[in-house]
Design an enzyme around this catalytic site. Structure first.
Site, mmCIF file in Angstrom:
data_model
loop_
_atom_site.group_PDB
_atom_site.id
_atom_site.type_symbol
_atom_site.label_atom_id
_atom_site.label_comp_id
_atom_site.label_asym_id
_atom_site.label_seq_id
_atom_site.Cartn_x
_atom_site.Cartn_y
_atom_site.Cartn_z
ATOM 1 C CB ALA A 64 -0.915 -0.002 1.225
ATOM 2 N N GLY A 109 0.154 -5.104 0.871
ATOM 3 C CA GLY A 109 -1.024 -5.062 0.019
ATOM 4 C C GLY A 109 -0.834 -5.779 -1.303
ATOM 5 C CD GLU A 112 -3.247 -7.222 2.864
ATOM 6 O OE1 GLU A 112 -4.092 -7.369 3.758
ATOM 7 O OE2 GLU A 112 -2.676 -6.132 2.628
ATOM 8 C CD GLU A 132 1.244 -5.481 5.695
ATOM 9 O OE1 GLU A 132 0.531 -5.456 4.677
ATOM 10 O OE2 GLU A 132 1.996 -6.451 5.977
#
Length: 258
Positions: A64, A109, A112, A132
């Site tokens: 992200a 992300g 993911e 993260e």
């Protein structure tokens, strides 16, 4: 929609979605999520498989967008997480098979995103992980849950707690990716897998995906009942009649998705 952060192409019945922010290593920001959401919603009935990959030669999706996340509040973080969950759930819930072509960094992300796909293939230079906790947060787009369901609790916890970045060979060893390819062969392989899928009955493929996904959350008896229903309903389709007639006539089937 005039896409600025993704590319969305069609090749016959195959669609290819490329996250295309190479200067940011394809990091996912709000604008990119909205474009992905629009692309997924725009898929037509004639699309029967989707490949997801990253632009450039370094990253699938490196994570992200930390620049965007670094200044947001808890309430804004909840909204950003909800947006990511919505897009990845939309990807996961597509009736067509989806293939992640992990061509480089797939971190946070990015991993993911890959986990939202049905099949994951990686290039030899791919690096995967959920780092993260090094930022003082946890995955926010379904990573803790999909990773655990794919790898089991202990292996998922190891990756989540240590923030280790693993190479493609290790990812295959633990079952995170299906195959590892030379970088210049990755898309060729993914397209070849898609081509095999496209030869088969689209209603049957969609039903197979449905019963696997929904059955995984059921006990064995309930899951087998779901399979029984899925098997039976296909016998009302033109594709079933065509497939069996083609087999008996020793000719290729001409499926219409009806």
């Amino acid at each position: 929609m005039d896409y600025q952060n993704i590319k969305f192409e069609k090749d016959g019945a195959l669609a290819i979605l490329t996250v295309d922010r190479p200067k940011a290593l394809n990091a996912l920001n709000s604008a990119t999520f909205h474009e992905m959401d629009h692309a997924l919603r725009s898929l037509k009935d004639d699309t029967r498989a989707l490949i997801v990959t990253g632009g450039g030669d370094k990253a699938f999706v490196a994570g992200a967008d930390i620049a965007e996340m670094s200044t947001i509040s808890a309430a804004q973080a909840r909204e950003f997480s909800a947006l990511g969950h919505h897009v990845f759930a939309s990807l996961e819930n597509l009736s067509i098979p989806t293939i992640a072509a992990v061509n480089g960094f797939a971190l946070g992300g990015g991993l993911e995103l890959a986990l939202g796909c049905d099949l994951i293939y990686a290039s030899e230079k791919a690096r995967l992980g959920v780092p993260e906790v090094t930022l003082g947060v946890i995955p926010g787009f379904g990573g803790t849950q999909r990773l655990t369901r794919l790898l089991g609790r202990a292996r998922a916890k190891e990756l989540l707690f240590t923030a280790d970045r693993i190479d493609a060979a290790k990812a295959k060893e633990i079952g995170l990716v299906l195959e590892v390819l030379p970088a210049d062969k990755l898309m060729e392989h993914c397209k070849a897998v898609a081509a095999k899928i496209l030869k088969n009955g689209p209603l049957a493929v969609a039903q197979a995906k449905r019963v696997v996904e929904y059955g995984a959350d059921q006990d064995l008896r309930a899951a087998n009942e779901l399979e029984r229903q899925g098997f039976a309903v296909l016998f009302g389709s033109e594709d079933q009649r065509e497939g069996m007639a083609a087999f008996l006539a020793k000719r290729p089937a001409n499926f219409q998705g009806k």
